[in-house]
Enzyme design. Structure first.
Site, PDB file in Angstrom:
ATOM      1  N   LYS A   1       0.835  -1.205   0.000  1.00 22.11           N
ATOM      2  CA  LYS A   1       0.000   0.000   0.000  1.00 22.11           C
ATOM      3  C   LYS A   1       0.871   1.256   0.000  1.00 22.11           C
ATOM      4  O   LYS A   1       0.631   2.202  -0.755  1.00 22.11           O
ATOM      5  CB  LYS A   1      -0.943  -0.005   1.217  1.00 22.11           C
ATOM      6  CG  LYS A   1      -2.046  -1.058   1.096  1.00 22.11           C
ATOM      7  CD  LYS A   1      -2.835  -1.246   2.395  1.00 22.11           C
ATOM      8  CE  LYS A   1      -3.816  -2.410   2.228  1.00 22.11           C
ATOM      9  NZ  LYS A   1      -4.592  -2.709   3.447  1.00 22.11           N
TER      10      LYS A   1
ATOM     11  N   GLN B   1      -4.460  -1.267   9.693  1.00 24.35           N
ATOM     12  CA  GLN B   1      -4.471  -2.614   9.114  1.00 24.35           C
ATOM     13  C   GLN B   1      -5.106  -3.602  10.080  1.00 24.35           C
ATOM     14  O   GLN B   1      -4.776  -3.636  11.267  1.00 24.35           O
ATOM     15  CB  GLN B   1      -3.031  -3.039   8.762  1.00 24.35           C
ATOM     16  CG  GLN B   1      -2.935  -4.349   8.010  1.00 24.35           C
ATOM     17  CD  GLN B   1      -3.526  -4.311   6.602  1.00 24.35           C
ATOM     18  OE1 GLN B   1      -3.652  -3.252   5.988  1.00 24.35           O
ATOM     19  NE2 GLN B   1      -3.903  -5.467   6.087  1.00 24.35           N
TER      20      GLN B   1
ATOM     21  N   ASP C   1     -10.645   3.397   3.992  1.00 25.49           N
ATOM     22  CA  ASP C   1     -10.974   1.968   3.917  1.00 25.49           C
ATOM     23  C   ASP C   1     -12.488   1.770   3.772  1.00 25.49           C
ATOM     24  O   ASP C   1     -12.942   0.700   3.370  1.00 25.49           O
ATOM     25  CB  ASP C   1     -10.527   1.261   5.207  1.00 25.49           C
ATOM     26  CG  ASP C   1      -9.355   0.317   4.993  1.00 25.49           C
ATOM     27  OD1 ASP C   1      -9.149  -0.133   3.856  1.00 25.49           O
ATOM     28  OD2 ASP C   1      -8.659   0.033   5.991  1.00 25.49           O
TER      29      ASP C   1
HETATM   30  N1  GUN Z   1      -6.867  -6.534   6.271  1.00 19.80           N
HETATM   31  C1  GUN Z   1      -7.148  -7.251   5.153  1.00 19.80           C
HETATM   32  N2  GUN Z   1      -7.662  -6.451   4.196  1.00 19.80           N
HETATM   33  C2  GUN Z   1      -7.705  -5.208   4.707  1.00 19.80           C
HETATM   34  C3  GUN Z   1      -8.119  -3.954   4.188  1.00 19.80           C
HETATM   35  O1  GUN Z   1      -8.576  -3.809   3.052  1.00 19.80           O
HETATM   36  N3  GUN Z   1      -7.980  -2.900   5.031  1.00 19.80           N
HETATM   37  C4  GUN Z   1      -7.504  -3.024   6.286  1.00 19.80           C
HETATM   38  N4  GUN Z   1      -7.430  -1.935   7.043  1.00 19.80           N
HETATM   39  N5  GUN Z   1      -7.109  -4.175   6.801  1.00 19.80           N
HETATM   40  C5  GUN Z   1      -7.207  -5.255   6.011  1.00 19.80           C
END
Ligand code: GUN
Length: 283
Positions: free
Chosen positions: A53, A97, A120
């Site tokens: 990311k 995350q 998100d």
């Molecule tokens: N863990 C797995 N996928 C995601 C996501 O798209 N966003 C976040 N914050 N955590 C995750």
């Protein structure tokens, strides 16, 4: 029939170029879009995700900061960091995350993020905005699926879409997005009695369960569009989705591969949401 591939890598490249252009234009007006990514603990999969990311931000000309904390960070300390980022004018998007360590209440942490920075799309304000059709941030994975349908010029109006999986992150928001485009939507899940009877009726199938071969060729109507959100490993350790790809591609009209399908689109839509957050802040 052999299905046409919907190439998530190619579509991502195209969309990320657009993000980079819009980010450069915003930068020229004095605002550099910024994303803060918070990772607590040392889950190896999460470490790979957050690194990807942050790198994607960098490649598109977005500012990003990665804050990594040890597993024993307290919930109060994490909430204090989120509060500080809420007030940081250089940060337009905040991503915590998941999963968080067991001693933390994940939803409570998500609710602490300012909805204007919830890139998100997991905050209840974002979920409520999606449900009511108001402007807000859409969760990145289902948003990416919608972009994939748009990229093939697929008209959802009047079509039957079947979503397999009912998670808050994918299944439920996916169903709402399809509904917003006037599809007739069925959500299937672990208690669905006859999954095959449902999927055989579908013009569009979204598989988002997290289990291999949830969707096999006998379950697909010829010509249907199949979007595979799964990220699993096969017996040889190779990445695979929820769909029996080789068999289903002989029946479907369109199909997304794994890897190279929905996966890259998730990060792409995170960039889009972060840019959007920065553009709104600059208005
Ligand atoms: N863990 C797995 N996928 C995601 C996501 O798209 N966003 C976040 N914050 N955590 C995750």
């Amino acid at each position: 029939m052999t299905a046409q591939l919907i190439d998530g890598n190619a579509l991502s490249r195209h969309l990320r170029t657009e993000v980079a252009e819009r980010a450069a234009a915003l930068k020229a007006r004095g605002t550099t879009p910024g994303l803060a990514v918070i990772l607590v603990g040392d889950n190896p999969a999460s470490q790979v995700y957050v690194r990807n990311k942050v790198k994607a931000c960098h490649d598109a000309g977005l500012h990003s900061v990665l804050e990594q904390y040890p597993e024993n960070l307290t919930e109060a300390e994490l909430l204090a960091r989120v509060a500080a980022l809420n007030h940081d004018p250089a940060i337009h998007g905040i991503l915590v995350q998941l999963p968080l360590p067991k001693h933390m209440d994940g939803q409570k942490v998500i609710e602490a993020i300012a909805p204007a920075k919830d890139v998100d799309g997991f905050h209840i304000a974002s979920a409520g905005a999606l449900m009511t059709g108001l402007p807000g941030f859409w969760p990145c994975t289902p948003y990416g699926c919608m972009k994939m349908l748009e990229s093939i010029g697929y008209e959802l109006k009047g079509k039957h879409a079947v979503v397999i999986g009912r998670s808050n992150i994918v299944g439920k928001p996916m169903a709402l997005m399809l509904l917003q485009q006037n599809a007739t939507v069925t959500i299937c899940h672990s208690a669905t009695r006859d999954l095959k009877a449902q999927t055989l009726q579908a013009d569009v199938i979204v598989a988002a369960v997290g289990k291999r071969k949830v969707l096999t060729a006998d379950m697909v109507k010829p010509g249907a569009v199949v979007l595979d959100v799964g990220m699993n490993r096969d017996d040889h350790g190779k990445l695979c989705g929820d769909v029996d790809f080789d068999a289903v591609k002989a029946v479907a009209g369109w199909i997304t591969p794994v890897p190279g399908g929905v996966g890259p689109m998730t990060i792409t839509m995170l960039l889009v949401n972060t840019l959007e957050a920065a553009e709104r802040a600059a208005r």
